[in-house]
Every structure is written in structure tokens, then in C-alpha cells.
Design an enzyme around this catalytic site. Sequence first.
Site, PDB file in Angstrom:
ATOM      1  N   ASN A   1       0.856  -1.198   0.000  1.00 44.86           N
ATOM      2  CA  ASN A   1       0.000   0.000   0.000  1.00 44.86           C
ATOM      3  C   ASN A   1       0.886   1.240   0.000  1.00 44.86           C
ATOM      4  O   ASN A   1       2.106   1.144   0.018  1.00 44.86           O
ATOM      5  CB  ASN A   1      -0.959  -0.031   1.199  1.00 44.86           C
ATOM      6  CG  ASN A   1      -0.213  -0.063   2.505  1.00 44.86           C
ATOM      7  OD1 ASN A   1       0.522   0.859   2.843  1.00 44.86           O
ATOM      8  ND2 ASN A   1      -0.373  -1.142   3.262  1.00 44.86           N
TER       9      ASN A   1
ATOM     10  N   LYS B   1       7.586 -18.002  -9.969  1.00 43.68           N
ATOM     11  CA  LYS B   1       6.915 -16.832 -10.532  1.00 43.68           C
ATOM     12  C   LYS B   1       5.695 -17.265 -11.348  1.00 43.68           C
ATOM     13  O   LYS B   1       5.811 -18.149 -12.209  1.00 43.68           O
ATOM     14  CB  LYS B   1       7.906 -16.067 -11.417  1.00 43.68           C
ATOM     15  CG  LYS B   1       7.365 -14.769 -11.922  1.00 43.68           C
ATOM     16  CD  LYS B   1       8.390 -14.045 -12.771  1.00 43.68           C
ATOM     17  CE  LYS B   1       7.724 -12.894 -13.495  1.00 43.68           C
ATOM     18  NZ  LYS B   1       8.499 -12.411 -14.613  1.00 43.68           N
TER      19      LYS B   1
ATOM     20  N   ILE C   1      -2.796  -6.587  14.531  1.00 42.99           N
ATOM     21  CA  ILE C   1      -1.758  -6.388  15.557  1.00 42.99           C
ATOM     22  C   ILE C   1      -2.258  -5.483  16.672  1.00 42.99           C
ATOM     23  O   ILE C   1      -2.062  -5.752  17.856  1.00 42.99           O
ATOM     24  CB  ILE C   1      -0.479  -5.823  14.889  1.00 42.99           C
ATOM     25  CG1 ILE C   1       0.016  -6.828  13.850  1.00 42.99           C
ATOM     26  CG2 ILE C   1       0.595  -5.535  15.930  1.00 42.99           C
ATOM     27  CD1 ILE C   1       1.030  -6.282  12.878  1.00 42.99           C
TER      28      ILE C   1
ATOM     29  N   PHE D   1      -4.139   4.061  14.944  1.00 39.35           N
ATOM     30  CA  PHE D   1      -4.418   5.106  13.968  1.00 39.35           C
ATOM     31  C   PHE D   1      -5.604   4.647  13.133  1.00 39.35           C
ATOM     32  O   PHE D   1      -5.783   3.447  12.926  1.00 39.35           O
ATOM     33  CB  PHE D   1      -3.203   5.339  13.050  1.00 39.35           C
ATOM     34  CG  PHE D   1      -2.227   6.340  13.609  1.00 39.35           C
ATOM     35  CD1 PHE D   1      -1.419   6.008  14.690  1.00 39.35           C
ATOM     36  CD2 PHE D   1      -2.127   7.613  13.058  1.00 39.35           C
ATOM     37  CE1 PHE D   1      -0.521   6.931  15.216  1.00 39.35           C
ATOM     38  CE2 PHE D   1      -1.231   8.546  13.573  1.00 39.35           C
ATOM     39  CZ  PHE D   1      -0.437   8.208  14.660  1.00 39.35           C
TER      40      PHE D   1
ATOM     41  N   LYS E   1     -13.879   2.432  15.772  1.00 43.62           N
ATOM     42  CA  LYS E   1     -12.617   1.674  15.751  1.00 43.62           C
ATOM     43  C   LYS E   1     -12.048   1.510  17.154  1.00 43.62           C
ATOM     44  O   LYS E   1     -11.540   0.450  17.502  1.00 43.62           O
ATOM     45  CB  LYS E   1     -11.619   2.405  14.843  1.00 43.62           C
ATOM     46  CG  LYS E   1     -10.457   1.559  14.457  1.00 43.62           C
ATOM     47  CD  LYS E   1      -9.973   1.830  13.058  1.00 43.62           C
ATOM     48  CE  LYS E   1     -10.978   1.338  12.031  1.00 43.62           C
ATOM     49  NZ  LYS E   1     -10.579   1.623  10.670  1.00 43.62           N
TER      50      LYS E   1
ATOM     51  N   LYS F   1     -11.478  -2.277  18.363  1.00 44.47           N
ATOM     52  CA  LYS F   1     -10.100  -2.764  18.548  1.00 44.47           C
ATOM     53  C   LYS F   1      -9.755  -2.965  20.025  1.00 44.47           C
ATOM     54  O   LYS F   1      -8.809  -3.654  20.347  1.00 44.47           O
ATOM     55  CB  LYS F   1      -9.099  -1.766  17.955  1.00 44.47           C
ATOM     56  CG  LYS F   1      -9.316  -1.451  16.490  1.00 44.47           C
ATOM     57  CD  LYS F   1      -8.515  -2.358  15.607  1.00 44.47           C
ATOM     58  CE  LYS F   1      -8.611  -1.902  14.158  1.00 44.47           C
ATOM     59  NZ  LYS F   1      -7.788  -2.682  13.260  1.00 44.47           N
TER      60      LYS F   1
HETATM   61  O1  C5P Z   1      -8.789  -1.715  10.767  1.00 47.09           O
HETATM   62  P1  C5P Z   1      -7.897  -0.618  10.308  1.00 47.09           P
HETATM   63  O2  C5P Z   1      -6.823  -1.094   9.376  1.00 47.09           O
HETATM   64  O3  C5P Z   1      -8.610   0.571   9.777  1.00 47.09           O
HETATM   65  O4  C5P Z   1      -7.194  -0.118  11.664  1.00 47.09           O
HETATM   66  C1  C5P Z   1      -6.127   0.762  11.678  1.00 47.09           C
HETATM   67  C2  C5P Z   1      -5.345   0.597  12.924  1.00 47.09           C
HETATM   68  O5  C5P Z   1      -5.135  -0.786  13.209  1.00 47.09           O
HETATM   69  C3  C5P Z   1      -3.934   1.146  12.805  1.00 47.09           C
HETATM   70  O6  C5P Z   1      -3.526   1.553  14.087  1.00 47.09           O
HETATM   71  C4  C5P Z   1      -3.140  -0.049  12.310  1.00 47.09           C
HETATM   72  O7  C5P Z   1      -1.761   0.089  12.641  1.00 47.09           O
HETATM   73  C5  C5P Z   1      -3.793  -1.166  13.062  1.00 47.09           C
HETATM   74  N1  C5P Z   1      -3.789  -2.467  12.365  1.00 47.09           N
HETATM   75  C6  C5P Z   1      -2.996  -3.476  12.829  1.00 47.09           C
HETATM   76  N2  C5P Z   1      -3.038  -4.709  12.223  1.00 47.09           N
HETATM   77  C7  C5P Z   1      -3.851  -4.932  11.175  1.00 47.09           C
HETATM   78  C8  C5P Z   1      -4.656  -3.901  10.696  1.00 47.09           C
HETATM   79  C9  C5P Z   1      -4.615  -2.679  11.307  1.00 47.09           C
HETATM   80  O8  C5P Z   1      -2.237  -3.266  13.788  1.00 47.09           O
HETATM   81  N3  C5P Z   1      -3.857  -6.124  10.601  1.00 47.09           N
END
Ligand code: C5P
Length: 406
Positions: free
Chosen positions: A208, A286, A305, A323, A337, A341
Site C-alpha cells: 500500500n 513466478k 496487531i 491510527f 474503531k 479494537k
Molecule cells: O482496521 P484498520 O486497518 O482501519 O485499523 C487501523 C489501525 O489498526 C492502525 O492503528 C493499524 O496500525 C492497526 N492495524 C494493525 N493490524 C492490522 C490492521 C490494522 O495493527 N492487521
Amino acid sequence: MQGKRVLLIIAGGIAAYKSLDLIRRLRAEGAAVRCILTSGGAQFVTPLAVSALSEDKVYGELFSLTDEAELGHIQLSRDADLLVVAPATADLLAKMVAGLADDLASTALLATDKRVLVAPAMNVRMWEHVATQQNMATLAARGIAVVGPERGDMACGEFGEGRMAEPVDIVAAVATLLGAGRALAGRHALVTSGPTHEPIDPVRYIANRSSGRQGHAVATALAALGARTTLVTGPTALVDPVGVETVKVETAADMLAACEAALPADVAVCAAAVADWRVDKQAAQKLKKTAGAPLALALTENPDILRRLSEATNRRPQLVVGFAAETENLAANGKAKLDSKGCDWIVANDVSAARGTFGGSHNQVHLITAEGMESWPEMAKEEVARKLAQRIADELGAGEQTGSAA
Ligand code: C5P
């Protein structure tokens, strides 16, 4: 760095023009900056410009009757809290290794007992030359701090590693080395940053647009407040922050493992743009294209995470910050969120294309906590990081007081 004294040595490289900006930024942080301009440096920037910006006399010659009478070369380095060499040329770095003292800059560097930070700047081939690499290893072993160099287009028309770190990164390194703040001394901070790369086959991956700039800035700001800081980062083009333990990973799975290995931590800030999915079965070879035939990739969800760190039962950091990159309804989506989370704070930022947050230099964020939402004005990502680090320090400090009162 209010009241601290920096002796800035400007050697002869085209990057010396950035040193003028560096002087301005260091002074804006409250540091007094005294400069040594080598004869090579004076080919690129004038003593008058350096003197005007530092509001001090500029030192250049080793055997200057007036300079020695006013302030000897030993005194120059004694008077400083930190010596910064920016740009540090291949020649001056080699002199430092050899202990040569044939001009004022090299003599001050040999005569000092203070910490030294170097910001190398040179042509990519000079940087990659085994002589320079060995010199850098020797200087690192002696405890010299290094910031940069960066990869990019060079003034000589080539591309590669060798560009001097940006002044903002040098200022951050100076702040860390000067221990500008000790509010987080004795604390361990864990920060994730950058994108993750999820391999499709041996040569392709899903990624990304995250630059890692905000996450790296948060790690730098936490370290500058005295926290032992571990930065777990996906692939970025950024320089490793000085004074931060940087762990480089590729995939989300690796990032989770590195974060868990870094626990316990007092605070975790998840600023990485972790890929939500990985390719189910990575091809060993590949993948070949077949004319006209579409390719379907089966994707599996990656571990979250932020959620894992928030849920960790026995080793949950005292404060977990996530974030949220949103393009609309920032407040509502950010609050959702926070709840989903299980983290303590969400820093919600607007990443709609018009704002240019991804890869850009500025960010406008909203801090969402259980108490509500606070909108911060648009500012440089480094400023956002510093403000956030200060809030974290306040929060951990307040927790400490509550704990000791109980
Ligand atoms: O769910 P989303 O990707 O919008 O959430 C964003 C937040 O979750 C950020 O703090 C990002 O670092 C964390 N994140 C993570 N592991 C993932 C997806 C998002 O730590 N697989």
C-alpha cells in the site's frame, strides 16, 4: 533542547545548503548553534550566511590568531553539548577514523569528549565504497551516532544512497541525543510503522502507499522524551531514527511476531498500514500469465496487531494507541474503531486523496479517547508526533501518580 549548545561542522558537499536550514531549525528549538565551516564547506555556503543564521561568529581556520585568542579550538568543542557534522563528507569521516587533525574541524572532533552525530552526504559510489563502509563501522563501534544517508536522486545526476538526511531528521536525532526531555525515561515504547508487503510469488507482492513517515516520527518523538523505543517497521525509504531500536519486517505476520517479541512495553502505538489480507498460498515459482485468462488470488485475513496488543491479557501495554485512516465521518468511524479494537486512543486522520496525507508531509488528526474527540490543527507529521508523544508522557505520568497514591 532549550539552552543546549550545538557545535555544527559544515564540510564541503553540495548538501551544505541544507545545513543553513538545519541551523534555523535547531535555533527554533531553542539550541545555541556555533559553526565551523571547513574550507570545502565555504565553497558551497558563505560564512556570512552561516553567521547570520547562527547569530554568532563562524570558525574556519585552525591557526587563526584572532580565533585562538578569543576561543581556542579545544574550548570550541568543550563549550558544546553535542557536535554535529552535517554534511559529513567521505574525507572528513576518514579523517575522524584516522584521528587526523589537520584543520579546525578535524581537530575539534579529535579534541572532544562530547557525543558526535554525523550526517553523511556523498555520491552513492563513494558511500558504497568498502573504505567508507569500513570507516562507518569503525565510527559506529566508537559510539558515533549516524543519521542517514537517504536514497534518492543526487546532485551529481546519479540515483542511490548518499543524500544527506533531511534537516528535520537531523534535528530529531539531535533532540534524542541531547535527551531534550526525560518525561518517558525508564519507559519502553513500541511503535509500528510503514506498510507491509504480502508476497504473491517470489517477485510480486501486495503493498500500500504508506510512507511510514508518521510512525517513524512517533518513534523519534518518544525516544526524544527518553523512552527506550522499539520501532517495528515494514519496508520504507526512510532513514532509521537515531536512538531507536529498529526492527525491519516485511509481512503482517512478521510484524506481529516482532511486536510480541518486543513486549513488555508501557505504550504501544500502531501506526503501520498493515495489509488486511495475505495471499493464501504463496506460489513457489513466478506465476506465468496465460493470454486472456484472469488470475484469481485467494486471500486470507491477516492478524490484527493493534487488537492483539489491546487484548494481550498479561502483557497488555498500559496505553495502546491506534491510527485510523478514514476518508469520511472521521469522528464516528474513529470511535467505532476504538471500541472494536479495544485500544485506549485512536488518532484518526483524513486520508482522502485531496489531503495528500499518504506520503505527504502534513497531517490533520483527531485524538479520540473514551472521554471524547479533540481535533488538532493541520501540522507537520513530526509536530503531530511530538504532540502525541507529550500526551502519552502526560498520560503515563498521571497513571504513575494515581498508582503511587493508591
Ligand atoms: O482496521 P484498520 O486497518 O482501519 O485499523 C487501523 C489501525 O489498526 C492502525 O492503528 C493499524 O496500525 C492497526 N492495524 C494493525 N493490524 C492490522 C490492521 C490494522 O495493527 N492487521
